[in-house]
Each structure stands twice: as structure tokens, then as C-alpha cells.
Scaffold this motif. Sequence first.
Motif, PDB file in Angstrom:
ATOM      1  N   ASN A  25       0.808  -1.214   0.000  1.00 38.15           N
ATOM      2  CA  ASN A  25       0.000   0.000   0.000  1.00 38.15           C
ATOM      3  C   ASN A  25       0.850   1.278   0.000  1.00 38.15           C
ATOM      4  OD1 ASN A  25      -2.382  -1.358  -0.209  1.00 38.15           O
ATOM      5  ND2 ASN A  25      -2.820  -1.318   1.966  1.00 38.15           N
ATOM      6  N   HIS A  26       1.986   1.180  -0.632  1.00 44.44           N
ATOM      7  CA  HIS A  26       2.905   2.307  -0.778  1.00 44.44           C
ATOM      8  C   HIS A  26       2.536   3.098  -2.032  1.00 44.44           C
ATOM      9  CE1 HIS A  26       6.622   4.548  -1.061  1.00 44.44           C
ATOM     10  NE2 HIS A  26       6.833   4.063  -2.264  1.00 44.44           N
ATOM     11  N   ILE A  27       2.487   4.417  -1.908  1.00 44.13           N
ATOM     12  CA  ILE A  27       2.328   5.281  -3.080  1.00 44.13           C
ATOM     13  C   ILE A  27       3.698   5.899  -3.333  1.00 44.13           C
ATOM     14  CG2 ILE A  27       1.245   7.362  -3.991  1.00 44.13           C
ATOM     15  CD1 ILE A  27      -1.277   6.580  -2.515  1.00 44.13           C
ATOM     16  N   PRO A  28       4.311   5.570  -4.487  1.00 42.69           N
ATOM     17  CA  PRO A  28       5.699   5.959  -4.725  1.00 42.69           C
ATOM     18  C   PRO A  28       5.955   7.462  -4.587  1.00 42.69           C
ATOM     19  CG  PRO A  28       4.757   4.894  -6.670  1.00 42.69           C
ATOM     20  CD  PRO A  28       3.720   4.883  -5.610  1.00 42.69           C
ATOM     21  N   LYS A  29       5.122   8.273  -5.226  1.00 42.85           N
ATOM     22  CA  LYS A  29       5.281   9.723  -5.154  1.00 42.85           C
ATOM     23  C   LYS A  29       3.907  10.358  -5.236  1.00 42.85           C
ATOM     24  CE  LYS A  29       9.866  10.363  -6.991  1.00 42.85           C
ATOM     25  NZ  LYS A  29      10.712  11.216  -7.767  1.00 42.85           N
ATOM     26  N   MET A  30       3.702  11.366  -4.421  1.00 40.91           N
ATOM     27  CA  MET A  30       2.423  12.067  -4.465  1.00 40.91           C
ATOM     28  C   MET A  30       2.245  12.769  -5.812  1.00 40.91           C
ATOM     29  SD  MET A  30       0.507  11.499  -1.841  1.00 40.91           S
ATOM     30  CE  MET A  30       1.086   9.881  -1.356  1.00 40.91           C
ATOM     31  N   SER A  31       3.341  13.183  -6.433  1.00 44.78           N
ATOM     32  CA  SER A  31       3.233  13.825  -7.746  1.00 44.78           C
ATOM     33  C   SER A  31       2.672  12.840  -8.780  1.00 44.78           C
ATOM     34  CB  SER A  31       4.590  14.366  -8.207  1.00 44.78           C
ATOM     35  OG  SER A  31       5.546  13.324  -8.275  1.00 44.78           O
TER      36      SER A  31
END
Length: 175
Positions: free
Chosen positions: A17-23
Motif C-alpha cells: 500500500n505504498h504510493i511511490p510519489k504524491m506527484s
Amino acid sequence: MNKRIVLLRGVMPTGQNHIPKMSYLVEILEEAGFKEVKTHIQSGNVVLKTEHSDEDVKRIVHDVIVARIGADLAVIVKTPQQLERAAAEQPFAELLDRSRIHLVFTNDFLPQDSLDRLLREDFGAEQLVQGHECLYLYLPRDAKKKRLYTNFLEKRLGSIMTARKLSVVERLMEM
């Protein structure tokens, strides 16, 4: 276009459930048709504009994140007015440490009988208060064993929930 605040439940620094980058999250949500997408800190706070209903926002955001990132996150959707009311109704005395105040949000209707039973329990120095838009937690640093946390509340109330510090809610209202 209506502004919505999207609170993702279960974002983790690593793993499934990791989001690599908010961008990148901003990019894929804009590709899905949302406008003026902004994020705040790495834990899954999104402000966007849309014509979609809250149910559609919840479904689209969830499905886009699963398809593009692989994270299966619960999605809580709120209006700016709901966050403003939640922050304004914060019930704790000014002398308490504001950094220890948490607001717990859900998309669901909470069963009042279960909530009443929970509100009558003694949690020691920890405090649980029901509001119109959310539940409020005060979690002092010196509590020996924390009982009031999201997983505990979810189990007891049969609902998917997510907590945010009062300062995060206030920042989201500014965005």
C-alpha cells in the motif's frame, strides 16, 4: 466543479500500500478527469475538483490507484464544509496538546447503539467524543497502552475509518 477532500486509508511508507510519489498520484488522478488535484504529505490526503458524486469519486480514485499503483486503499470522501464543521466542533479544551487531537472520518453511517456503548467505556487518559462529522480522539503522549486507534474503532463499529491530526485537517481546509 465541486471541491472534495479524499482521505486514503492504509497508505504505508513501503510495501503493497505504498504510493511511490504524491506527484504521480496527482498525475494519474488528473488523467482520470479530476481537476486541480493537490496532495498534502505522503500519507494520502488529496484535494481535487470534480462534478462526480462522492460515491463515484470514491470508486474512481480507488480503481485508478489499484490499476496504476497496485495499492488497495479505502477511500473516504468529504466536502470542505464537512471538514470545516469537524474542525470547528473540536471538543477538547485549549489547554490540551493540539498535536494529540485526532479526527476519525468514515463514509458510513455509524450504528448509534454500538457507538453509545463505546462512548461509555473508560479509556483512561485517552478520550473519545462523538461529533456531527467525525469522532474525536485525544491521545496523550503518556498513555501507557493506547486503546483508541483506527483498527480498534473499525472493529467495534463495523466501519472503515481513517484518522487525521487536527493540524492536517486544518491544512486541508486551507488548500
